[in-house]
Design a protein around this motif. Structure first.
Motif, PDB file in Angstrom:
ATOM      1  N   PRO A  66       0.834  -1.207   0.000  1.00 56.09           N
ATOM      2  CA  PRO A  66       0.000   0.000   0.000  1.00 56.09           C
ATOM      3  C   PRO A  66       0.864   1.250   0.000  1.00 56.09           C
ATOM      4  O   PRO A  66       2.025   1.228   0.435  1.00 56.09           O
ATOM      5  N   ASP A  67       0.292   2.354  -0.473  1.00 56.28           N
ATOM      6  CA  ASP A  67       0.989   3.644  -0.419  1.00 56.28           C
ATOM      7  C   ASP A  67       0.799   4.239   0.974  1.00 56.28           C
ATOM      8  O   ASP A  67       0.267   5.348   1.146  1.00 56.28           O
ATOM      9  N   ALA A  68       1.234   3.502   1.969  1.00 58.51           N
ATOM     10  CA  ALA A  68       1.002   3.857   3.364  1.00 58.51           C
ATOM     11  C   ALA A  68       1.891   2.979   4.228  1.00 58.51           C
ATOM     12  O   ALA A  68       2.594   2.089   3.736  1.00 58.51           O
ATOM     13  N   THR A  69       1.866   3.227   5.529  1.00 60.43           N
ATOM     14  CA  THR A  69       2.573   2.376   6.474  1.00 60.43           C
ATOM     15  C   THR A  69       1.997   0.960   6.424  1.00 60.43           C
ATOM     16  O   THR A  69       0.780   0.784   6.397  1.00 60.43           O
TER      17      THR A  69
ATOM     18  N   LYS B 120      -4.559  14.325   8.303  1.00 59.43           N
ATOM     19  CA  LYS B 120      -3.750  13.248   7.730  1.00 59.43           C
ATOM     20  C   LYS B 120      -3.362  13.605   6.309  1.00 59.43           C
ATOM     21  O   LYS B 120      -4.197  14.042   5.512  1.00 59.43           O
ATOM     22  N   GLY B 121      -2.078  13.443   5.995  1.00 57.93           N
ATOM     23  CA  GLY B 121      -1.579  13.713   4.664  1.00 57.93           C
ATOM     24  C   GLY B 121      -1.458  12.432   3.873  1.00 57.93           C
ATOM     25  O   GLY B 121      -2.428  11.682   3.716  1.00 57.93           O
ATOM     26  N   SER B 122      -0.274  12.130   3.367  1.00 54.82           N
ATOM     27  CA  SER B 122      -0.038  10.869   2.664  1.00 54.82           C
ATOM     28  C   SER B 122       0.403   9.824   3.690  1.00 54.82           C
ATOM     29  O   SER B 122       1.497   9.294   3.642  1.00 54.82           O
TER      30      SER B 122
ATOM     31  N   GLY C 239       7.703  19.850   0.079  1.00 53.79           N
ATOM     32  CA  GLY C 239       8.537  18.666  -0.132  1.00 53.79           C
ATOM     33  C   GLY C 239       8.383  17.725   1.037  1.00 53.79           C
ATOM     34  O   GLY C 239       8.454  18.136   2.193  1.00 53.79           O
ATOM     35  N   PRO C 240       8.144  16.419   0.774  1.00 49.37           N
ATOM     36  CA  PRO C 240       7.966  15.466   1.868  1.00 49.37           C
ATOM     37  C   PRO C 240       9.262  15.203   2.610  1.00 49.37           C
ATOM     38  O   PRO C 240      10.349  15.650   2.189  1.00 49.37           O
ATOM     39  N   SER C 241       9.175  14.485   3.696  1.00 47.54           N
ATOM     40  CA  SER C 241      10.358  14.165   4.497  1.00 47.54           C
ATOM     41  C   SER C 241      11.394  13.452   3.648  1.00 47.54           C
ATOM     42  O   SER C 241      11.116  12.452   2.987  1.00 47.54           O
TER      43      SER C 241
ATOM     44  N   TYR D  67       7.869   1.616   5.674  1.00 50.07           N
ATOM     45  CA  TYR D  67       7.678   3.064   5.552  1.00 50.07           C
ATOM     46  C   TYR D  67       8.014   3.584   4.152  1.00 50.07           C
ATOM     47  O   TYR D  67       7.760   4.748   3.851  1.00 50.07           O
ATOM     48  N   GLU D  68       8.606   2.747   3.301  1.00 51.57           N
ATOM     49  CA  GLU D  68       9.166   3.250   2.047  1.00 51.57           C
ATOM     50  C   GLU D  68       8.113   3.706   1.051  1.00 51.57           C
ATOM     51  O   GLU D  68       8.422   4.452   0.113  1.00 51.57           O
ATOM     52  N   THR D  69       6.864   3.284   1.217  1.00 55.80           N
ATOM     53  CA  THR D  69       5.803   3.705   0.296  1.00 55.80           C
ATOM     54  C   THR D  69       4.927   4.809   0.888  1.00 55.80           C
ATOM     55  O   THR D  69       4.002   5.278   0.223  1.00 55.80           O
ATOM     56  N   ALA D  70       5.207   5.209   2.105  1.00 53.58           N
ATOM     57  CA  ALA D  70       4.387   6.202   2.808  1.00 53.58           C
ATOM     58  C   ALA D  70       5.098   7.558   2.856  1.00 53.58           C
ATOM     59  O   ALA D  70       6.300   7.663   2.589  1.00 53.58           O
ATOM     60  N   PHE D  71       4.354   8.602   3.176  1.00 51.56           N
ATOM     61  CA  PHE D  71       4.891   9.942   3.461  1.00 51.56           C
ATOM     62  C   PHE D  71       5.594  10.565   2.264  1.00 51.56           C
ATOM     63  O   PHE D  71       6.567  11.299   2.425  1.00 51.56           O
ATOM     64  N   LEU D  72       5.126  10.299   1.070  1.00 50.43           N
ATOM     65  CA  LEU D  72       5.790  10.811  -0.130  1.00 50.43           C
ATOM     66  C   LEU D  72       4.949  11.853  -0.867  1.00 50.43           C
ATOM     67  O   LEU D  72       5.359  12.343  -1.924  1.00 50.43           O
ATOM     68  N   GLY D  73       3.790  12.213  -0.336  1.00 48.82           N
ATOM     69  CA  GLY D  73       2.927  13.184  -0.987  1.00 48.82           C
ATOM     70  C   GLY D  73       3.198  14.605  -0.548  1.00 48.82           C
ATOM     71  O   GLY D  73       4.046  14.876   0.304  1.00 48.82           O
ATOM     72  N   THR D  74       2.462  15.548  -1.139  1.00 44.41           N
ATOM     73  CA  THR D  74       2.592  16.972  -0.802  1.00 44.41           C
ATOM     74  C   THR D  74       1.202  17.539  -0.511  1.00 44.41           C
ATOM     75  O   THR D  74       0.678  18.356  -1.284  1.00 44.41           O
ATOM     76  N   PRO D  75       0.611  17.139   0.601  1.00 46.53           N
ATOM     77  CA  PRO D  75      -0.761  17.558   0.891  1.00 46.53           C
ATOM     78  C   PRO D  75      -0.850  18.998   1.381  1.00 46.53           C
ATOM     79  O   PRO D  75       0.123  19.588   1.845  1.00 46.53           O
TER      80      PRO D  75
END
Length: 348
Positions: A39-42, A238-240, A326-328, A336-344
């Motif tokens: 998933p694009d998440a944790t 909640k963001g990405s 810019g995300p972390s 974690y590699e598919t999570a936290f990559l968006g720009t909400p």
């Protein structure tokens, strides 16, 4: 620009810290296949690894803990893209450094960086900056795979640079200077291969996360729960998959009359691990007038932890918009590699 920097344009040796129960095997050059359709998440990873303590010591104002585990895969982040770093045949260990304030036990992400020098008999074996990282069981740390020159005793020197982040409250006059900690490490393959390694064939890929390790000699890298943040909690969003908590301080020792402070704490779901090295803009509206519209600076405060904030030259009840530019840019362990990559964009 150094590869460890944020890319805005795009002790007691041998003390074991176990990551869980289960079969132990030599995983020094391989890991289970990645979960299909992640998933694009944790998500719950395929496995977790224990680690062993190398040493803990003072490095100027900082306290530093150095641990090791099997070499393992991880992902670096450039902009909004994560790229896997695979295990090399000659990788010996994965070294991990944690940095914290010894008074408050607050883990300190430091954008300016950490370096680890490995020496043997006066000769340098390795000298590089480990990546700033987040993992589900260890939280925020600095880590990388290192190649050693066989079994034996090594001298490990960890250098922590001075913080460039804004320091507030009890941190205001601290952590501006670099510091070093040196300890010895006796490496043997048998000790490394005795570290716990647990697989999760039934849970892997599910929307969940491992629990953080409980470490007697090192603190856990967690930011406060939203309700425990100082000031007036404006809300959470909640963001990405990352969680944003915004708080508004109308009074604080570092504020002058007529000023307020906006703090936005960004953390992982489940474990509240801070997500450093983001690029975030904030806009504050009070009474129909724009009171602030600019970037939010990375900052640390004993009661807020690592966050993004700004001093606002106004008081009153704010409406706040936070835009992630810019995300972390921290590297990620599996899960974690598919999570936290968006720009909400989030409104409070």
């Amino acid at each position: 620009m150094n590869r460890r920097r944020f890319l805005a344009s795009a002790g007691v040796a041998g003390a074991s810290i176990l990551a869980g129960c289960g079969s132990v095997e030599n995983q020094s050059t391989r890991s289970p296949p990645l979960v299909e359709n992640r998933p694009d998440a944790t998500y719950y990873p395929t496995h977790k690894e224990g680690m062993k303590m190398i040493g803990v010591g003072d490095a100027g104002d900082y306290k530093v803990g150095l641990t090791y585990s099997y070499p393992h895969r991880f992902w670096t982040v450039t902009g909004t893209t994560a790229e896997q770093v695979t295990i090399q045949d000659d990788d010996s260990v994965h070294l991990m450094a944690s940095v914290w304030d010894p008074d408050t036990m607050t883990v300190l992400p430091i954008q300016s960086g950490v370096s680890i020098t490995v020496s043997s008999d006066g000769e340098t074996v390795a000298d590089k900056q480990p990546w700033p990282m987040v993992s589900q069981n260890m939280g925020f740390h600095y880590g990388d795979n290192y190649q050693l020159d066989g079994e034996g005793v090594y001298e490990m020197t960890v250098r922590v640079d001075g913080m460039t982040e804004r320091r507030l409250g009890g941190f205001a006059d601290r952590f501006g200077d670099a510091g070093e900690m040196t300890t010895n490490f006796e490496f043997s393959r048998s000790a490394r291969d005795d570290i716990a390694f647990t697989e999760y064939p039934d849970q892997q890929g599910s929307r969940a996360a491992l629990d953080l390790m409980k470490m007697e000699m090192m603190p856990t890298s967690q930011v406060p729960a939203p309700d425990d943040l100082p000031g007036e909690l404006l809300g959470t969003g909640k963001g990405s998959d990352e969680v944003y908590a915004a708080t508004w301080l109308s009074e604080a020792p570092f504020l002058d009359s007529g000023q307020s402070y906006l703090a936005v704490s960004v953390r992982t779901p489940y474990n509240r691990v801070p997500l450093p090295m983001m690029s975030i803009d904030g806009a504050v509206d009070i009474g129909g007038e724009t009171a602030y519209d600019d970037s939010l600076s990375a900052a640390v405060h004993p009661d807020i932890g690592y966050h993004y904030g700004a001093v606002v030259e106004a008081t009153g009840d704010p409406s706040v918009t936070v835009e992630t530019v810019g995300p972390s840019q921290v590297s990620r362990h599996e899960g974690y590699e598919t999570a936290f990559l968006g720009t909400p964009t989030i409104e409070f």
